[in-house]
Design an enzyme around this catalytic site. Structure first.
Site, mmCIF file in Angstrom:
data_model
loop_
_atom_site.group_PDB
_atom_site.id
_atom_site.type_symbol
_atom_site.label_atom_id
_atom_site.label_comp_id
_atom_site.label_asym_id
_atom_site.label_seq_id
_atom_site.Cartn_x
_atom_site.Cartn_y
_atom_site.Cartn_z
ATOM 1 N N TYR A 1 32.221 51.881 -2.760
ATOM 2 C CA TYR A 1 33.532 51.354 -3.890
ATOM 3 C C TYR A 1 33.524 49.663 -3.263
ATOM 4 O O TYR A 1 34.028 48.902 -3.777
ATOM 5 C CB TYR A 1 34.956 52.552 -3.022
ATOM 6 C CG TYR A 1 36.111 51.789 -4.106
ATOM 7 C CD1 TYR A 1 35.670 52.386 -5.511
ATOM 8 C CD2 TYR A 1 36.541 51.224 -3.299
ATOM 9 C CE1 TYR A 1 36.795 51.549 -6.365
ATOM 10 C CE2 TYR A 1 37.965 50.797 -3.491
ATOM 11 C CZ TYR A 1 37.864 51.108 -5.494
ATOM 12 O OH TYR A 1 39.467 50.553 -5.777
ATOM 13 N N SER B 1 40.849 44.735 -6.264
ATOM 14 C CA SER B 1 41.662 46.048 -5.112
ATOM 15 C C SER B 1 41.114 44.518 -3.181
ATOM 16 O O SER B 1 40.456 44.126 -3.563
ATOM 17 C CB SER B 1 40.359 47.493 -4.816
ATOM 18 O OG SER B 1 40.625 47.896 -3.201
#
Length: 708
Positions: free
Chosen positions: A598, A585
């Site tokens: 995260y 990501s």
């Protein structure tokens, strides 16, 4: 021809004729030909995939003269009667085809006749006529079936096949000795019929069966009845003969153990078979296979090879029989490879010697010398070929060969084709021309991929892209309903040979092991692993719980590591390299609010990728990263409050998120699952084969995420 019976009860073949369906086609002989062909091809006891041929003769108007003329419609080159459509037929003027006899120069010039078939084409949209065309054209019957049923070939391949055929059918079935299909064989069929008027079919030595009728239904029934009679005869003799193949020499492992051993061994075998190009595998432990490979006669019969040309064209001249004991420990991969390497080298030398001793001055170059069929007594049969369908079909054809050997041995003695005859079929210039006309392999042909979380969103997009580029995939998801739906979609869109499925929760070790065993049994191993499975939790520092933290790290970091670890074990068994791509990501590089768990897990994924790349380069295993951002479409990442959390962090509504993410990028673009799929393909499609440890951002351009 003897009268066709009306009895439609059969034991050994399937009667599938639907009178109502056929009535709808009445008057359209070509439609009835296609209908009959599809029914025959639906029963593998009648013929194998791609094997055999069917035809009909009709009256049509000559487009130039307007006069009635006889036209033969016949399955075109390379087709399959089970899936035949009108577009797969060739249509030829019968008189023109037969007049080619005037220019036929003899058996030494067989191949030149195929090009001359084009002078007989009636339908200009025809499929290319096959080599079987004159076999149908020189027989007068309106409807003809040429099939390769195991029961008939067992008789045709028996040492006393001609005598048995005469006695079994009382002269109602003719006999023509083995000869390669072509113009001369068509003339021989005509001669056989002329010398035996009133026969209802012809047995071709070592090859197959011709049957016919005046209507599509009569031909269908005649075919079923003749094959039924052959099968009945074999069954009677099985009872008299006693145990097949000389009885059992060893016992099979229990089913679960067979599958465990096959899964452990398949990647090693695949590595050996992929010495020239990546091969895809297939495994079966069908009871009929086990009966043969466990038998006393295996060592005598297996080296003989197959009899029917359709069989050995797909299975090679003979199989490789492994000198392994069922149930033995296969965990020492190095020792296992040292044991197997001489067997593979001996096979390659045998095949090379076969080629060198049989080749002609104009023969095509030798092809891949690795085995296609590999037999493991007590466990099962492996097959390896360029793609899953070809490997599966090769397996089915060798099962046909086993059935033929069993039948021939029960009634007489099995005979295979002489090596020179087999070579002349395998390296036939016409077969070579057919191979050369095949489309160029796609970039991922022969490649096997497991994409975690591939039942939806990014994962499914990647799986679709890889299948469209020639690969096969192991679809997986922890949600079984979602996985089943994805499997049905792939089957409908790409066919049953494009995928396998496995329930996979990447936090569970047994799930990971099972998924790679599915890959080994379905396809032979693994080449590409995409660590895509993920979830997102967006909370403030004080809002994060230990449960949130553990879940994020268990799925994203530990899951990525242990899936990669299992993949590396398989890839090292194969020793043909591989690819690992981790879907990370832009959050691995960008610090944002409400994202401690995260974002830090994504950063760990990114650096773990670098560490793995450094360690696995010596094995030819590449590890790369794709960094998406805000892929919303069909993604589980937006479930569980993530969307609400991110919207809250940015002070907007959930509905405004897609536009918000797009506007903050340099390209002002929304990122879609297909964009990530294309990035993954860029790494594995061949152009970046010397790239490892790299990162590719697919985020529309987020300046804060630029690597630095």
């Amino acid at each position: 021809m003897s009268e066709v019976k009306t009895n439609t009860t059969f034991k050994h073949v399937s009667y599938l004729w639907d009178e109502a369906k056929a009535a709808e086609l009445e008057g359209d002989e070509v439609a009835l030909l296609i209908y009959r062909s599809n029914l025959l091809g639906a029963d593998l006891r009648l013929t194998n995939y791609g094997g055999g041929n069917t035809s009909c003769k009709t009256t049509a108007k000559n487009p130039l003269t307007g006069q009635d003329t006889e036209v033969m419609w016949i399955k075109g080159s390379g087709g399959d009667i089970g899936t035949l459509k009108k577009s797969g037929l060739a249509a030829l003027y019968v008189d023109r085809l037969r007049s080619l006899e005037n220019v036929y120069r003899g058996i030494e010039h067989e191949d030149e006749m195929v090009e001359l078939f084009n002078h007989s084409i009636f339908d200009l949209a025809s499929k290319a006529p096959s080599i079987d065309t004159p076999l149908h054209g020189f027989l007068p019957f309106k409807h003809i079936d040429h099939l390769h049923p195991d029961a008939a070939i067992a008789i045709a391949a028996a040492k006393d096949g001609k005598r048995i055929t005469e006695e079994l059918f009382g002269g109602a079935i003719g006999w023509v000795d083995w000869q390669r299909p072509g113009f001369d064989l068509g003339l021989q069929l005509r001669q056989c019929l002329n010398e035996n008027p009133g026969i209802r079919g012809i047995m071709l030595g070592s090859h197959g069966l011709f049957t016919w009728g005046d209507t599509a239904y009569e031909s269908y029934m005649n075919t079923l009845e003749v094959i039924e009679q052959c099968a009945e005869y074999l069954e009677e003799n099985y009872a008299k003969k006693g145990p097949a193949f000389g009885g059992a020499k060893i016992e099979s492992l229990p089913s679960e153990q067979r599958l465990k051993q096959a899964a452990a061994l398949a990647p090693v075998l695949r590595g050996f078979c992929s010495s020239e190009r990546h091969m895809v595998g297939h495994f079966t432990d069908d009871a009929r296979v086990l009966e043969f490979i466990n038998s006393n006669d295996l060592d005598r019969l297996a080296p003989m090879g197959t009899s029917c040309p359709d069989h050995f064209l797909r299975t090679k001249i003979s199989p490789l029989v492994l000198d392994l004991q069922p149930g033995e420990d296969l965990s020492d991969v190095k020792a296992l490879k040292e044991r197997l390497a001489p067997a593979f080298e001996e096979y390659r030398q045998m095949y090379t010697q076969y080629y060198e001793s049989c080749k002609h001055p104009n023969s095509p170059a030798i092809r891949d010398a690795n085995p296609v069929i590999i037999l493991f007594p007590g466990v099962g049969m492996f097959s390896f070929s360029k793609d899953k369908q070809t490997a599966r079909v090769a397996s089915e054809f060798y099962l046909n060969a086993i059935n033929v050997m069993k039948g021939a041995e029960a009634i007489s003695e099995y005979t295979s084709l002489p090596r020179q005859e087999a070579f002349d079929i395998e390296y036939w210039l016409l077969e070579e021309a057919k191979l050369q006309r095949m489309p160029k392999p796609k970039a991922l042909s022969g490649k096997i991929a497991l994409i975690t979380g591939s039942a939806g969103g990014i994962g499914k997009a990647i799986a679709k892209k890889f299948v469209e580029e020639g690969g096969v995939v192991i679809l997986n998801d922890m949600n079984e309903e979602r996985l089943q739906s994805a499997g049905e979609e792939f089957k409908k869109q790409y066919g049953k040979d494009s995928y396998a499925t496995a329930t996979l929760d990447v936090t569970k070790a047994d799930h990971i092991q099972d998924a790679f065993e599915v890959a080994a049994l379905a396809f032979g191993g693994i080449d590409i692993v995409i660590n895509n499975a993920g979830l997102s939790i967006s909370k403030t520092i004080e809002g994060h719980s230990e449960k949130d933290w553990d879940l994020l790290y268990d799925v994203l970091v530990k899951g990525q590591f242990f899936v990669t670890q299992a993949a590396v074990e398989v890839m090292r068994k194969q020793a043909i390299g591989g690819d690992v791509i981790n879907i990370v990501s832009k959050n691995a590089l960008v610090s944002g609010p409400n994202n401690a768990g995260y974002g830090s897990a994504k950063a760990a994924q990114l650096h773990l990728s670098r560490l793995n790349a450094a360690e696995l380069g010596a094995d030819g295993i590449r590890v790369n990263v794709v960094n998406p951002d805000a892929v919303i479409s069909d993604s589980n990442i937006w479930a569980g409050g993530w969307a609400e959390g991110r919207a809250k962090a940015y002070g907007i509504t959930v509905e405004e998120l897609p536009a918000y993410y797009a506007k903050r990028t340099l390209l002002n673009q929304i990122i879609l699952p297909d964009d990530i799929a294309n990035a993954c393909f860029a790494f594995v499609g061949g152009l970046l084969s010397k790239s490892t440890g790299n990162m590719l951002n697919v985020d529309g351009g987020v300046a804060m995420a630029f690597p630095r």
